[in-house]
Scaffold this active site. Structure first.
Site, PDB file in Angstrom:
ATOM      1  N   LYS A 195     -29.462  12.860 -22.281  1.00 29.67           N
ATOM      2  CA  LYS A 195     -27.906  13.530 -22.351  1.00 29.67           C
ATOM      3  C   LYS A 195     -28.383  14.472 -23.567  1.00 29.67           C
ATOM      4  O   LYS A 195     -28.194  14.059 -24.500  1.00 29.67           O
ATOM      5  CB  LYS A 195     -27.291  12.745 -22.744  1.00 29.67           C
ATOM      6  CG  LYS A 195     -25.965  13.104 -22.859  1.00 29.67           C
ATOM      7  CD  LYS A 195     -24.820  11.761 -23.121  1.00 29.67           C
ATOM      8  CE  LYS A 195     -23.044  12.647 -22.806  1.00 29.67           C
ATOM      9  NZ  LYS A 195     -22.630  11.588 -23.154  1.00 29.67           N
ATOM     10  N   ALA A 196     -28.457  15.823 -23.483  1.00 28.26           N
ATOM     11  CA  ALA A 196     -28.781  16.813 -23.997  1.00 28.26           C
ATOM     12  C   ALA A 196     -27.319  17.483 -23.843  1.00 28.26           C
ATOM     13  O   ALA A 196     -26.400  17.807 -22.973  1.00 28.26           O
ATOM     14  CB  ALA A 196     -30.172  17.980 -23.265  1.00 28.26           C
TER      15      ALA A 196
END
Length: 296
Positions: A195-196
């Site tokens: 998850k960026a």
């Protein structure tokens, strides 16, 4: 429980039929309380936080391919009542922050029993790590690796979230470069899903965002999604589209979907009229542009 005694689920349990992800994050804790304070002019108690989270689960959860929530404010009830048809994700991060301040550091919340969460219905666990280029960088990497290992042992998918921040006293912080460096290091541990952050806070023309996301995609060896923290709500759809065009598989977002409903008099009605259409719009973007997770 060992990896040999259980079977780890696949990302299909968090994905839409297209193979992309349109997931809702509802694991905010003190930051959600801060949002209530901003909306109402007063601090609210734990019951108000839990009530809001459960409303989001009931009203918005049915349209999400995955739903993230924390143990202290609603996971047990959401799981027991099977409120969300998509994959259920339990947050396992302990958040270190001053009252009314941002999250400064995190660790693994040892109170969360991963095996019990899986038995309750969770298919994944999520860990947020604040990434800084400082003396604790190596220790944070060890924590992330431990999280990935524990999830595999418990038969859960691992969702690892890296949020890059400048080290104390640092000058000339290059946000996009730090996001890439954090992603390469953390996603290199091979979580099920990374998850960026959206580079540039999503505050750039879509083509510029797509270029930065393509550079980010090059360093991430696993399927990845973007989060909405730090991105203006109205900018988020274009940011998701840019990220998906560049190789992302979708999004796991909270504030961009429900933030303007915090403090509403009729939360359920506002979620139905505002948040559900937003999520449906984001899901359509994901279905059209996201790289299916199986193509990674």
């Amino acid at each position: 429980m060992t990896a040999q005694q259980t079977t780890t689920p696949t990302l299909d349990l968090l994905a839409r039929p297209s193979g992309g992800f349109a997931m809702v994050a509802m694991d905010q804790r003190e930051s959600l309380r801060q949002m209530f304070t901003a909306a109402l002019g007063e601090r609210v108690g734990d019951d108000r936080l839990t009530s809001f989270k459960l409303a989001v689960a009931r009203e918005v959860g049915p349209y999400a391919s995955g739903f993230l929530i924390d143990q202290d404010y609603g996971f047990g009830q959401v799981a027991a009542e099977r409120m969300v048809p998509g994959g259920l994700i339990v947050a396992v991060d302990s958040l270190r922050q001053e009252p009314d301040g941002p999250v400064e550091d995190t660790g693994i919340d040892e109170r969360v029993d991963l095996a019990a969460a899986r038995e309750a219905g969770a298919v994944a666990a999520k860990l947020l790590l604040i990434w800084r280029d400082d003396e604790r960088r190596g220790r944070r990497l060890e924590i992330a690796a431990e999280f990935v290992r524990r999830c595999a042992d418990a038969g859960l998918l691992s969702v690892l979230e890296g949020v890059a921040k400048p080290a104390a006293g640092a000058t000339g912080f290059d946000g996009p470069a730090a996001i890439r460096e954090a992603a390469g290091e953390l996603a290199g541990l091979r979580p099920s899903l990374y998850k960026a952050q959206v580079p540039l806070g999503g505050a750039a023309p879509e083509e510029r965002l797509a270029e930065e996301c393509a550079r980010l995609d090059e360093v991430i060896p696993v399927p990845w999604v973007v989060l909405s923290q730090g991105v203006e709500r109205d900018d988020f759809p274009a940011a998701v589209r840019a990220a998906c065009r560049a190789g992302a598989s979708g999004m796991l977002a909270g504030r961009a979907i429900w933030s303007d409903v915090v403090g509403s008099e009729d939360v359920a009605a506002e979620l139905r009229s505002r948040s559900v259409p937003r999520l449906q719009g984001l899901a359509a973007i994901v279905d059209e542009h996201a790289r299916p997770w199986t193509a990674r």
